[in-house]
Design a protein around this motif. Structure first.
Motif, mmCIF file in Angstrom:
data_model
loop_
_atom_site.group_PDB
_atom_site.id
_atom_site.type_symbol
_atom_site.label_atom_id
_atom_site.label_comp_id
_atom_site.label_asym_id
_atom_site.label_seq_id
_atom_site.Cartn_x
_atom_site.Cartn_y
_atom_site.Cartn_z
ATOM 1 N N GLU A 128 0.832 -1.208 0.000
ATOM 2 C CA GLU A 128 0.000 0.000 0.000
ATOM 3 C C GLU A 128 0.869 1.260 0.000
ATOM 4 O OE1 GLU A 128 -4.005 -1.640 2.324
ATOM 5 O OE2 GLU A 128 -2.295 -0.908 3.476
ATOM 6 N N ASN A 129 1.959 1.246 0.745
ATOM 7 C CA ASN A 129 2.857 2.402 0.755
ATOM 8 C C ASN A 129 3.525 2.606 -0.598
ATOM 9 O OD1 ASN A 129 2.637 3.548 3.365
ATOM 10 N ND2 ASN A 129 3.821 1.863 4.231
ATOM 11 N N ILE A 130 3.939 1.516 -1.236
ATOM 12 C CA ILE A 130 4.571 1.634 -2.545
ATOM 13 C C ILE A 130 3.575 2.148 -3.577
ATOM 14 C CG2 ILE A 130 5.563 0.296 -4.445
ATOM 15 C CD1 ILE A 130 6.943 -1.444 -2.358
ATOM 16 N N ALA A 131 2.339 1.642 -3.510
ATOM 17 C CA ALA A 131 1.316 2.100 -4.452
ATOM 18 C C ALA A 131 1.035 3.590 -4.284
ATOM 19 C CB ALA A 131 0.032 1.289 -4.258
ATOM 20 N N ASP A 132 1.114 4.077 -3.058
ATOM 21 C CA ASP A 132 0.887 5.499 -2.805
ATOM 22 C C ASP A 132 2.065 6.338 -3.285
ATOM 23 O OD1 ASP A 132 -0.233 7.853 -1.877
ATOM 24 O OD2 ASP A 132 0.306 7.512 0.216
ATOM 25 N N LEU A 133 3.267 5.824 -3.127
ATOM 26 C CA LEU A 133 4.460 6.579 -3.516
ATOM 27 C C LEU A 133 4.624 6.658 -5.032
ATOM 28 C CD1 LEU A 133 7.227 7.923 -2.744
ATOM 29 C CD2 LEU A 133 8.195 5.610 -2.877
ATOM 30 N N CYS A 134 4.440 5.545 -5.716
ATOM 31 C CA CYS A 134 4.739 5.472 -7.153
ATOM 32 C C CYS A 134 3.549 5.890 -7.995
ATOM 33 C CB CYS A 134 5.159 4.052 -7.539
ATOM 34 S SG CYS A 134 6.711 3.521 -6.779
ATOM 35 N N ASP A 135 3.832 6.450 -9.157
ATOM 36 C CA ASP A 135 2.782 6.792 -10.105
ATOM 37 C C ASP A 135 2.027 5.526 -10.522
ATOM 38 O OD1 ASP A 135 3.881 9.340 -9.958
ATOM 39 O OD2 ASP A 135 5.125 9.038 -11.732
ATOM 40 N N ASP A 136 0.742 5.668 -10.807
ATOM 41 C CA ASP A 136 -0.108 4.524 -11.132
ATOM 42 C C ASP A 136 0.492 3.688 -12.255
ATOM 43 O OD1 ASP A 136 -1.859 5.375 -9.229
ATOM 44 O OD2 ASP A 136 -3.313 6.237 -10.620
ATOM 45 N N GLY A 137 0.584 2.383 -11.997
ATOM 46 C CA GLY A 137 1.017 1.455 -13.030
ATOM 47 C C GLY A 137 2.489 1.484 -13.357
ATOM 48 N N THR A 187 12.715 5.633 -9.838
ATOM 49 C CA THR A 187 13.175 5.531 -8.457
ATOM 50 C C THR A 187 13.185 4.074 -8.014
ATOM 51 O OG1 THR A 187 12.197 7.703 -7.972
ATOM 52 C CG2 THR A 187 12.728 6.299 -6.086
ATOM 53 N N VAL A 188 14.251 3.675 -7.360
ATOM 54 C CA VAL A 188 14.297 2.352 -6.724
ATOM 55 C C VAL A 188 13.526 2.438 -5.408
ATOM 56 C CG1 VAL A 188 15.800 0.716 -5.524
ATOM 57 C CG2 VAL A 188 16.422 1.554 -7.796
ATOM 58 N N VAL A 189 12.605 1.499 -5.206
ATOM 59 C CA VAL A 189 11.787 1.486 -3.997
ATOM 60 C C VAL A 189 11.917 0.115 -3.337
ATOM 61 C CG1 VAL A 189 9.494 1.849 -3.018
ATOM 62 C CG2 VAL A 189 10.167 3.086 -5.095
ATOM 63 N N MET A 190 12.165 0.115 -2.044
ATOM 64 C CA MET A 190 12.302 -1.126 -1.289
ATOM 65 C C MET A 190 11.524 -0.977 0.015
ATOM 66 S SD MET A 190 16.364 -1.932 -1.889
ATOM 67 C CE MET A 190 16.887 -0.557 -0.888
ATOM 68 N N ALA A 191 10.733 -1.994 0.340
ATOM 69 C CA ALA A 191 9.906 -1.910 1.546
ATOM 70 C C ALA A 191 9.925 -3.236 2.286
ATOM 71 C CB ALA A 191 8.467 -1.527 1.183
ATOM 72 N N TYR A 192 10.455 -3.214 3.500
ATOM 73 C CA TYR A 192 10.323 -4.392 4.356
ATOM 74 C C TYR A 192 8.856 -4.579 4.707
ATOM 75 C CZ TYR A 192 15.374 -4.629 4.963
ATOM 76 O OH TYR A 192 16.719 -4.771 4.734
ATOM 77 N N PHE A 226 11.500 1.838 2.840
ATOM 78 C CA PHE A 226 10.580 1.719 3.968
ATOM 79 C C PHE A 226 11.222 0.705 4.918
ATOM 80 C CE2 PHE A 226 7.969 3.213 0.497
ATOM 81 C CZ PHE A 226 7.111 4.130 1.086
ATOM 82 N N ALA A 227 11.735 1.177 6.055
ATOM 83 C CA ALA A 227 12.712 0.395 6.815
ATOM 84 C C ALA A 227 12.139 -0.364 8.005
ATOM 85 C CB ALA A 227 13.823 1.321 7.303
ATOM 86 N N GLU A 228 10.859 -0.328 8.230
ATOM 87 C CA GLU A 228 10.291 -0.986 9.411
ATOM 88 C C GLU A 228 10.682 -2.455 9.477
ATOM 89 O OE1 GLU A 228 5.921 -1.903 11.448
ATOM 90 O OE2 GLU A 228 6.053 -0.941 9.484
ATOM 91 N N GLY A 229 11.097 -2.904 10.646
ATOM 92 C CA GLY A 229 11.442 -4.308 10.808
ATOM 93 C C GLY A 229 12.393 -4.531 11.962
ATOM 94 N N GLY A 230 12.634 -5.804 12.257
ATOM 95 C CA GLY A 230 13.346 -6.161 13.474
ATOM 96 C C GLY A 230 14.792 -6.551 13.314
ATOM 97 N N GLY A 231 15.392 -6.311 12.142
ATOM 98 C CA GLY A 231 16.803 -6.638 11.981
ATOM 99 C C GLY A 231 17.026 -8.046 11.479
ATOM 100 N N ALA A 335 4.122 10.606 5.434
ATOM 101 C CA ALA A 335 5.513 10.232 5.164
ATOM 102 C C ALA A 335 5.752 10.076 3.672
ATOM 103 C CB ALA A 335 5.852 8.936 5.896
ATOM 104 N N VAL A 336 4.832 9.423 2.992
ATOM 105 C CA VAL A 336 4.960 9.243 1.543
ATOM 106 C C VAL A 336 4.889 10.587 0.825
ATOM 107 C CG1 VAL A 336 3.806 8.300 -0.488
ATOM 108 C CG2 VAL A 336 4.182 6.861 1.517
ATOM 109 N N ALA A 337 3.967 11.452 1.254
ATOM 110 C CA ALA A 337 3.861 12.780 0.643
ATOM 111 C C ALA A 337 5.156 13.573 0.846
ATOM 112 C CB ALA A 337 2.675 13.537 1.231
ATOM 113 N N ALA A 338 5.741 13.452 2.045
ATOM 114 C CA ALA A 338 7.001 14.148 2.314
ATOM 115 C C ALA A 338 8.133 13.588 1.457
ATOM 116 C CB ALA A 338 7.353 14.025 3.796
ATOM 117 N N ALA A 339 8.134 12.275 1.244
ATOM 118 C CA ALA A 339 9.162 11.664 0.394
ATOM 119 C C ALA A 339 9.051 12.164 -1.039
ATOM 120 C CB ALA A 339 9.045 10.142 0.446
ATOM 121 N N ARG A 340 7.827 12.244 -1.550
ATOM 122 C CA ARG A 340 7.639 12.772 -2.906
ATOM 123 C C ARG A 340 8.124 14.219 -2.994
ATOM 124 N NH1 ARG A 340 2.463 10.045 -2.989
ATOM 125 N NH2 ARG A 340 1.511 11.997 -2.374
ATOM 126 N N HIS A 341 7.794 15.023 -1.970
ATOM 127 C CA HIS A 341 8.213 16.421 -1.950
ATOM 128 C C HIS A 341 9.738 16.510 -1.921
ATOM 129 C CE1 HIS A 341 7.597 20.667 0.041
ATOM 130 N NE2 HIS A 341 8.161 20.735 -1.140
#
Length: 606
Positions: A128-137, A187-192, A226-231, A335-341
């Protein structure tokens, strides 16, 4: 129909009397272990076949005779329906069906319980975060079919169902593509994925990360993590290792520093290895409910350091105040809006912008030289409306730093803060400004410095914090700048602190101008009077007479150190109407150029 090559006739797909359409398969031939499918080039019906299955046919040999169908011209008002080119799912190729089924198992829809638990926490899924960050499709995913490296202890079905993408979604998408076009937006996007094994770092998601980091470096693509996670993840069994300390992910991620913009986003809990990657980012955006720490509760307890809840370790208010978090936001959407900005400042110039009221700048610095004011109002009054993005606002209160635009051009702004220590520069403020200059320098963003400082903060308490080393970072960093630098003195421009704010000296910037409220001296004017005229002052009894002399001497110093006097001796380039400041900066930006030398090797993590 004639054979296009010498071959063996393997199989007839039609019989005499059958009707065929253009493109229907008729016969299969085999040559050199490869099968060739021949299709009808015209509609008709099969009259006769000339060979049997298993026979060898020569090139050019007739295979069958097809009688063309008579084409009936439809009536003028008749509507001929388009044939359905897409067969129903039941008739699709079995390999495509298997692929669709397997891919579907990687998506959120295949795991409704996990998604529901995520939403119950007020958080979004990685996808969901990636879909919000990246342009549709625009997002293309790498490594979607990976599973955890635990085949010796779990079944394939279990791994597919419960470790989709090995807990990390990686790929390349477009961000702000409608504004900047296809190429600058990639843009390269990576999300844990915190719903998979708590977003931990496994063998295969390390491999996925390394793959994308290599592409980002080679192709000079910005990275959003997107770095959330336990290591690090225990329990990986598919590779015989002891500690896994040979992993190259951390070095590869750090290698991006200064080469491409790197954005880290933290929501929820971000500990250990995940936090180490986050800390390598140029900018860290975090939500208020985030926790960031180099060790989670289990690691802290295992080290004999006590028992803590996850919420007790690195809460956002602590990490914002100490400078770890650059941008603190309410939730992942912000957070996603701030990243785009943020990314937009490194994607190019925008054509459409709205200028603020330039005349409002005339009233922002009080005529009373002792009255404090907020330099953030000056920052906002200079830049395109809606473009100002404050960075690291919770830390180093003595200096404000921000990205913004002037007539559509990206710029970095830093400004002394008279509301904190009168604008004096302490260790935190110096660290903040030096790193900000590194950031702008690495990514070719011109710098505008708004000066109002009585100098570097001094005193025993300051020196106990290694003030000498910290404030000297301003000079060392400025000496290697390759981007244009502009200085505007709003009021106080005293001593070494003012030189630190002007890239090392008043003639180092492309221009140093002052507002009429500007006042200058080798040190604070009050201190200069007390030090330089000590004998004269001490010759008078303490009281009104001594104070009157002090005021008289100070008035002379203020007059002698006025902006106009500084311009008369050419120590600054001009004194300007505050309303003209934006015009000066726009003209300077239009004519300035960035040096073509290699960018800085990296941006300090601190």
């Amino acid at each position: 129909m004639r054979s296009p090559l010498q071959a063996q006739l393997v199989q007839w797909l039609v019989d005499p009397g059958d009707t065929v359409r253009v493109g229907d398969p008729l016969v299969i031939l085999e040559a050199m272990k490869m099968e060739h499918e021949l299709r009808a080039e015209a509609a008709g019906w099969v009259v006769e076949r000339f060979f049997s299955e298993g026979e060898t046919v020569d090139e050019g040999a007739g295979l069958l005779r097809l009688e063309p169908m008579v084409q009936v011209q439809p009536a003028a008002d008749a509507v001929t329906p388009e044939p359905d080119r897409l067969p129903p799912a039941a008739q699709q190729r079995t390999d495509l069906q298997r692929l669709a089924q397997r891919t579907a198992q990687t998506l959120d829809a295949a795991r409704p319980e996990a998604v529901a638990r995520r939403h119950a926490l007020g958080l979004r899924t990685a996808r969901e975060n990636i879909a919000d960050l990246c342009d549709d499709g625009s997002f293309i995913e790498y490594g979607a079919l990976a599973v955890a490296a635990q085949r010796s202890r779990r079944s394939e079905e279990d791994l597919i169902a419960n470790t989709p993408a090995d807990g990390m979604v990686t790929g390349i998408g477009s961000v702000n593509g409608l504004i900047f076009g296809a190429e600058p937006s990639r843009t390269v996007v990576m999300a844990y994925d915190a719903t998979v094994l708590a977003g931990t770092q496994g063998m295969r998601n390390h491999a996925k990360t390394d793959r994308l980091l290599g592409i980002a470096l080679a192709q000079k693509l910005p990275v959003v993590l997107f770095a959330e996670g336990g290591g690090g993840r225990p329990g990986e069994t598919d590779m015989p290792i002891v500690a896994g300390l040979h992993v190259g992910t951390f070095a590869a991620f750090a290698r991006l520093s200064g080469q491409v913009p790197v954005v880290g986003i933290a929501a929820g809990r971000c500990f250990a290895g995940n936090a180490a990657l986050l800390g390598c980012s140029d900018v860290i955006i975090a939500t208020r409910q985030s926790n960031i720490g180099m060790g989670g509760p289990a690691m802290v307890e295992g080290g004999g350091l006590g028992v803590f809840r996850p919420e007790d370790i690195g809460p956002s208010d602590v990490q914002h105040a100490n400078g770890v978090i650059d941008l603190l936001v309410d939730d992942e959407a912000q957070a996603v809006a701030a990243a785009r900005h943020y990314l937009s400042f490194f994607q190019g110039r925008v054509k459409d912008w709205i200028a603020p009221d330039a005349h409002a700048l005339r009233d922002l610095v009080p005529e009373n030289r002792l009255r404090v004011y907020d330099t953030r109002s000056v920052m906002a009054g200079l830049v395109d409306q809606g473009s100002l993005l404050m960075l690291r606002a919770g830390f180093g209160a003595g200096i404000h730093t921000a990205l913004a635009r002037i007539e559509g051009r990206p710029v970095g702004l830093m400004a002394n803060n008279p509301l904190h220590l009168g604008g004096a520069i302490d260790a935190d403020a110096a660290d903040k400004a030096a790193r900000f200059m590194q950031l702008c320098n690495a990514h070719s963003v011109p710098i505008v410095s708004l000066v109002d400082t009585p100098g570097f903060m001094v005193g025993p308490a300051m020196e106990a914090r290694a003030q000498v080393r910290h404030v000297s970072r301003l000079f060392v960093t400025a000496a290697s700048l390759r981007v244009p630098f502009f200085s505007v003195v709003l009021r106080k421009g005293y001593g070494l602190g003012a030189m630190g704010m002007t890239a090392g000296g008043f003639h180092a910037p492309l221009f140093t101008v002052a507002w009429p409220t500007g006042e200058f001296g080798a040190m604070g004017l009050e201190g200069a009077v007390r030090l330089g005229y000590r004998k004269e002052l001490e010759a008078l009894p303490d009281g009104p007479q001594r104070q009157a002399l002090f005021e008289e001497l100070l008035a002379r110093q203020v007059a002698n150190g006025s902006a106009v006097q500084m311009a008369t001796t050419l120590e600054i380039d001009a004194v300007i109407d505050p309303a003209d400041t934006r015009h000066w900066l726009a003209q300077g930006l239009a004519s300035a150029r960035t040096e073509t030398t290699a960018p800085s090797r990296f941006i300090d993590s601190w």
